[in-house]
Design a protein around this motif. Structure first.
Motif, PDB file in Angstrom:
ATOM      1  N   ARG A 128       4.620  -7.319  24.852  1.00  0.00           N
ATOM      2  CA  ARG A 128       6.032  -7.009  25.108  1.00  0.00           C
ATOM      3  C   ARG A 128       6.258  -5.502  25.178  1.00  0.00           C
ATOM      4  NH1 ARG A 128      10.321  -7.216  20.152  1.00  0.00           N
ATOM      5  NH2 ARG A 128       9.409  -5.537  18.918  1.00  0.00           N
ATOM      6  N   ASN A 129       5.381  -4.729  24.528  1.00  0.00           N
ATOM      7  CA  ASN A 129       5.546  -3.278  24.495  1.00  0.00           C
ATOM      8  C   ASN A 129       5.165  -2.591  25.798  1.00  0.00           C
ATOM      9  OD1 ASN A 129       4.540  -3.949  21.316  1.00  0.00           O
ATOM     10  ND2 ASN A 129       6.418  -2.765  21.590  1.00  0.00           N
ATOM     11  N   TYR A 130       4.855  -3.378  26.841  1.00  0.00           N
ATOM     12  CA  TYR A 130       4.667  -2.788  28.170  1.00  0.00           C
ATOM     13  C   TYR A 130       5.994  -2.291  28.750  1.00  0.00           C
ATOM     14  CZ  TYR A 130      -0.263  -3.562  29.017  1.00  0.00           C
ATOM     15  OH  TYR A 130      -1.644  -3.468  28.994  1.00  0.00           O
ATOM     16  N   TYR A 131       7.109  -2.783  28.258  1.00  0.00           N
ATOM     17  CA  TYR A 131       8.418  -2.271  28.669  1.00  0.00           C
ATOM     18  C   TYR A 131       9.314  -2.150  27.448  1.00  0.00           C
ATOM     19  CZ  TYR A 131       7.204  -3.010  33.569  1.00  0.00           C
ATOM     20  OH  TYR A 131       6.595  -2.942  34.801  1.00  0.00           O
ATOM     21  N   LEU A 132      10.307  -1.301  27.554  1.00  0.00           N
ATOM     22  CA  LEU A 132      11.338  -1.237  26.531  1.00  0.00           C
ATOM     23  C   LEU A 132      12.287  -2.423  26.698  1.00  0.00           C
ATOM     24  CD1 LEU A 132      12.432   2.525  26.676  1.00  0.00           C
ATOM     25  CD2 LEU A 132      10.665   1.496  25.230  1.00  0.00           C
ATOM     26  N   PRO A 133      12.983  -2.785  25.632  1.00  0.00           N
ATOM     27  CA  PRO A 133      14.056  -3.774  25.800  1.00  0.00           C
ATOM     28  C   PRO A 133      15.233  -3.142  26.514  1.00  0.00           C
ATOM     29  CG  PRO A 133      14.098  -2.891  23.580  1.00  0.00           C
ATOM     30  CD  PRO A 133      12.873  -2.311  24.234  1.00  0.00           C
ATOM     31  N   LEU A 134      15.993  -3.935  27.247  1.00  0.00           N
ATOM     32  CA  LEU A 134      17.259  -3.433  27.778  1.00  0.00           C
ATOM     33  C   LEU A 134      18.216  -3.235  26.612  1.00  0.00           C
ATOM     34  CD1 LEU A 134      15.994  -4.385  30.457  1.00  0.00           C
ATOM     35  CD2 LEU A 134      18.269  -5.142  31.147  1.00  0.00           C
ATOM     36  N   PRO A 135      19.057  -2.205  26.659  1.00  0.00           N
ATOM     37  CA  PRO A 135      20.006  -1.978  25.562  1.00  0.00           C
ATOM     38  C   PRO A 135      20.920  -3.190  25.372  1.00  0.00           C
ATOM     39  CG  PRO A 135      19.939  -0.089  27.036  1.00  0.00           C
ATOM     40  CD  PRO A 135      19.179  -1.184  27.720  1.00  0.00           C
ATOM     41  N   GLU A 136      21.077  -3.595  24.149  1.00  0.00           N
ATOM     42  CA  GLU A 136      21.898  -4.771  23.858  1.00  0.00           C
ATOM     43  C   GLU A 136      23.326  -4.591  24.361  1.00  0.00           C
ATOM     44  OE1 GLU A 136      23.522  -6.249  19.722  1.00  0.00           O
ATOM     45  OE2 GLU A 136      21.464  -6.966  20.017  1.00  0.00           O
ATOM     46  N   GLU A 137      23.863  -3.374  24.222  1.00  0.00           N
ATOM     47  CA  GLU A 137      25.245  -3.141  24.634  1.00  0.00           C
ATOM     48  C   GLU A 137      25.425  -3.325  26.139  1.00  0.00           C
ATOM     49  OE1 GLU A 137      25.207   1.723  25.096  1.00  0.00           O
ATOM     50  OE2 GLU A 137      26.027   0.836  23.277  1.00  0.00           O
ATOM     51  N   GLN A 138      24.366  -3.059  26.928  1.00  0.00           N
ATOM     52  CA  GLN A 138      24.466  -3.247  28.368  1.00  0.00           C
ATOM     53  C   GLN A 138      24.498  -4.731  28.734  1.00  0.00           C
ATOM     54  OE1 GLN A 138      25.134  -0.893  30.504  1.00  0.00           O
ATOM     55  NE2 GLN A 138      25.082   0.596  28.831  1.00  0.00           N
ATOM     56  N   ILE A 139      23.758  -5.539  27.994  1.00  0.00           N
ATOM     57  CA  ILE A 139      23.766  -6.978  28.243  1.00  0.00           C
ATOM     58  C   ILE A 139      25.106  -7.585  27.847  1.00  0.00           C
ATOM     59  CG2 ILE A 139      22.680  -9.167  27.572  1.00  0.00           C
ATOM     60  CD1 ILE A 139      20.037  -7.692  27.419  1.00  0.00           C
ATOM     61  N   VAL A 140      25.737  -7.037  26.805  1.00  0.00           N
ATOM     62  CA  VAL A 140      27.081  -7.490  26.425  1.00  0.00           C
ATOM     63  C   VAL A 140      28.080  -7.141  27.519  1.00  0.00           C
ATOM     64  CG1 VAL A 140      28.975  -7.160  24.787  1.00  0.00           C
ATOM     65  CG2 VAL A 140      26.620  -7.380  23.945  1.00  0.00           C
ATOM     66  N   LEU A 141      27.968  -5.905  28.060  1.00  0.00           N
ATOM     67  CA  LEU A 141      28.875  -5.473  29.116  1.00  0.00           C
ATOM     68  C   LEU A 141      28.634  -6.237  30.416  1.00  0.00           C
ATOM     69  CD1 LEU A 141      28.749  -1.605  28.587  1.00  0.00           C
ATOM     70  CD2 LEU A 141      30.784  -3.036  28.349  1.00  0.00           C
ATOM     71  N   ASN A 142      27.392  -6.586  30.652  1.00  0.00           N
ATOM     72  CA  ASN A 142      27.023  -7.223  31.922  1.00  0.00           C
ATOM     73  C   ASN A 142      26.122  -8.428  31.651  1.00  0.00           C
ATOM     74  OD1 ASN A 142      26.250  -7.975  34.479  1.00  0.00           O
ATOM     75  ND2 ASN A 142      25.190  -6.064  34.966  1.00  0.00           N
ATOM     76  N   PRO A 143      26.691  -9.619  31.502  1.00  0.00           N
ATOM     77  CA  PRO A 143      25.885 -10.818  31.219  1.00  0.00           C
ATOM     78  C   PRO A 143      24.898 -11.164  32.325  1.00  0.00           C
ATOM     79  CG  PRO A 143      28.214 -11.197  30.757  1.00  0.00           C
ATOM     80  CD  PRO A 143      28.131  -9.901  31.501  1.00  0.00           C
ATOM     81  N   ASN A 144      25.020 -10.529  33.501  1.00  0.00           N
ATOM     82  CA  ASN A 144      24.068 -10.797  34.579  1.00  0.00           C
ATOM     83  C   ASN A 144      22.719 -10.092  34.362  1.00  0.00           C
ATOM     84  OD1 ASN A 144      25.816 -12.446  36.088  1.00  0.00           O
ATOM     85  ND2 ASN A 144      26.798 -10.651  37.005  1.00  0.00           N
ATOM     86  N   LEU A 145      22.654  -9.242  33.351  1.00  0.00           N
ATOM     87  CA  LEU A 145      21.397  -8.593  33.013  1.00  0.00           C
ATOM     88  C   LEU A 145      20.575  -9.500  32.100  1.00  0.00           C
ATOM     89  CD1 LEU A 145      22.558  -4.928  32.226  1.00  0.00           C
ATOM     90  CD2 LEU A 145      21.448  -5.757  34.312  1.00  0.00           C
TER      91      LEU A 145
END
Length: 522
Positions: free
Chosen positions: A484-501
């Protein structure tokens, strides 16, 4: 997403990261519809895009962030004495979607991209500017947009591709191939920047665009995306072609004394293609503090610490990069004697001239430039891409051996040294696999604390394998590392703002369906 991407502002006292004094405009906000009327306005707006490289203290991309996200996620560095939970997470491969560096890595780059989008659109609508002026500003903005998207796609993988102000709300992630396609388009246009427009290494230039393109092409070739798998040879060839443009310009060369790439009096050196300039009190290089935050003591570790002293001994004793990159001994100007460290210190951003100034605060390296792209990397990209295409050709050997000759050059006697084990400086007779390993070894020694290592281990698909092989087994890095450490996680706040992420695999509790192991990544 709209909240993050669509906001546009320019802070008071915008600064282009350069050695030159700038005409600074004190404005807290601008009316983007009535701005962009003349070259002065456009220059202020361009400076605002550069500003993000160092804006935001420790979390700015080239103040500390890319060193934290790359070197701390490597086999040779770890968190030292920092009490930051975000730094601890990064150093232990325990990074979470709420990590402050994850949040700002996304936020700052999309802020800069939106600034670039506005400049590109508004200047394109302005027919009153001379054509050369018009083109240079648009191309410089596209260079920076390409650079920021290149960071994003390497940090997060698929990311929303937003090319105009007001777009982005509810936008899903765009495939890596389309993001890379846009990066290439932006940087290709930036190759048209005229020579008189860029006078400093901290400004976008035609050669910086070509050099960055070479790095983009070789990275894209190794992503295992649908396009890269079908067009890998073409991408490697384009990496070679872009590198050759920089080489053919005749503008750059490897300097004899490796450490001078970080000397305060050589900030415009002939090896530096694109840099971020720092100035204490304005946009200081926080890496310079973090690698030497303890000063001359063995009582505690600096913020960015070595896992152990192995890296020092992995350099040949006659390789000048060793004592320029890591050190176990430094001259202490306060005592007039050498000080011996029990745990090695990373060397490039320790500014001994600054420390010797009795009136200076006891902080090292905060005026030292950050190197985004050096000529040495262009040569190594060429050698690597050429080998992947055709095996170790004469052109590949010439590029790699140039790096090795400089490594074993003695700048104090102006003579060519040999490795201490009496092996040849110039490599020859290697298989394709042996040459590939030689390239990887040279990059390991060449770019310590330059924000490259995690990106390299990822694109070679050996991240987990390398950490487990080289880090002590009881270290949390080994215990926590996974694909999983091949990429960073997407910021949680961005997923809250945009559920399409959608979140990257491994950061939402998944225990199966690992896409990276399925690709053969180790």
């Amino acid at each position: 997403m709209k909240k993050t991407i669509s906001t546009y502002f320019l802070a008071a006292g915008l600064l282009l990261s350069s050695c030159a004094d700038l005409d600074q405009s004190s404005i807290s906000s601008i009316d983007k519809d009535n701005f962009y009327q003349n070259e002065s306005d456009i220059k202020v707006a361009l400076n605002g895009i550069y500003q993000t490289l160092t804006d935001g203290g420790m979390n700015a991309p080239w103040n500390d962030e890319l060193v934290f996200l790359n070197d701390l996620q490597s086999e040779y560095a770890r968190r030292g004495t920092a009490n930051s939970a975000a730094i601890t997470e990064i150093g232990n491969f325990a990074i979470t979607p709420t990590n402050d560096f994850v949040k700002t890595a996304w936020l700052y780059r999309y802020t800069a991209i939106n600034r670039a989008n506005i400049l590109i659109d508004k200047v394109s609508e302005n027919n009153s500017l001379p054509e050369t002026v018009h083109n240079n500003y648009v191309r410089a903005a596209k260079f920076l947009r390409g650079l920021y998207y290149f960071d994003l796609v390497r940090l997060f993988g698929d990311v929303p591709l937003v090319l105009h102000d007001g777009e982005g709300e509810g936008e899903p992630r765009t495939s890596k191939d389309l993001v890379y396609e846009q990066i290439v388009a932006d940087l290709t246009e930036a190759e048209g920047i005229t020579a008189d427009f860029a006078t400093l290494t901290s400004e976008a230039s035609s050669q910086a665009a070509s050099g960055l393109l070479s790095k983009v092409f070789i990275t894209w070739a190794q992503t295992d995306s649908e396009y890269s798998k079908a067009h890998q040879a073409e991408l490697y060839q384009k990496a070679v072609d872009a590198a050759n443009k920089v080489i053919a310009s005749g503008k750059y060369q490897l300097i004899d004394k490796f450490i001078d790439n970080w000397s305060l009096d050589k900030k415009e050196g002939p090896e530096l293609i694109f840099t971020v300039e720092h100035k204490f009190g304005v946009n200081r290089n926080i890496t310079g503090h973090c690698i030497f935050s303890t000063g001359f003591t063995n009582e505690k570790l600096p913020v960015i610490a070595a896992i152990n002293n192995n890296l020092y001994y992995e350099f040949d004793a006659h390789d000048q990069r060793r004592d320029a990159s890591v050190t176990l001994r430094l001259f202490d100007p306060a005592t007039g004697k050498d000080f011996d460290f029990e745990r090695l210190r990373f060397r490039k951003y320790i500014d001994t001239l600054y420390m010797a100034n009795e009136s200076a605060p006891y902080i090292s390296g905060q005026n030292t430039s950050s190197s985004v792209l050096r000529y040495a990397e262009v040569l190594l990209v060429k050698a690597e891409a050429e080998n992947e295409l055709n095996g170790p050709t004469l052109a590949a050997y010439e590029a790699l051996n140039a790096i090795r000759r400089r490594a074993y050059w003695n700048p104090y006697t102006n003579s060519q040294s040999q490795p201490a084990d009496d092996t040849p400086v110039d490599l020859s007779g290697l298989s394709k696999e042996q040459f590939r390993k030689a390239i990887q070894d040279e990059r390991y020694r060449e770019f310590v604390t330059e924000g490259n290592r995690w990106f390299d281990l990822k694109r070679w698909h050996i991240l987990v394998k390398t950490i487990k092989a080289k880090v002590p087994a009881d270290d949390l890095k080994v215990k926590n590392i996974s694909t999983r450490n091949y990429y960073l996680p997407l910021p949680e706040e961005q997923i809250v703002l945009n559920p399409n992420l959608e979140q990257n695999w491994g950061y939402a509790g998944e225990t199966s369906g690992d896409p990276y192991t399925a690709l053969g990544w180790e």
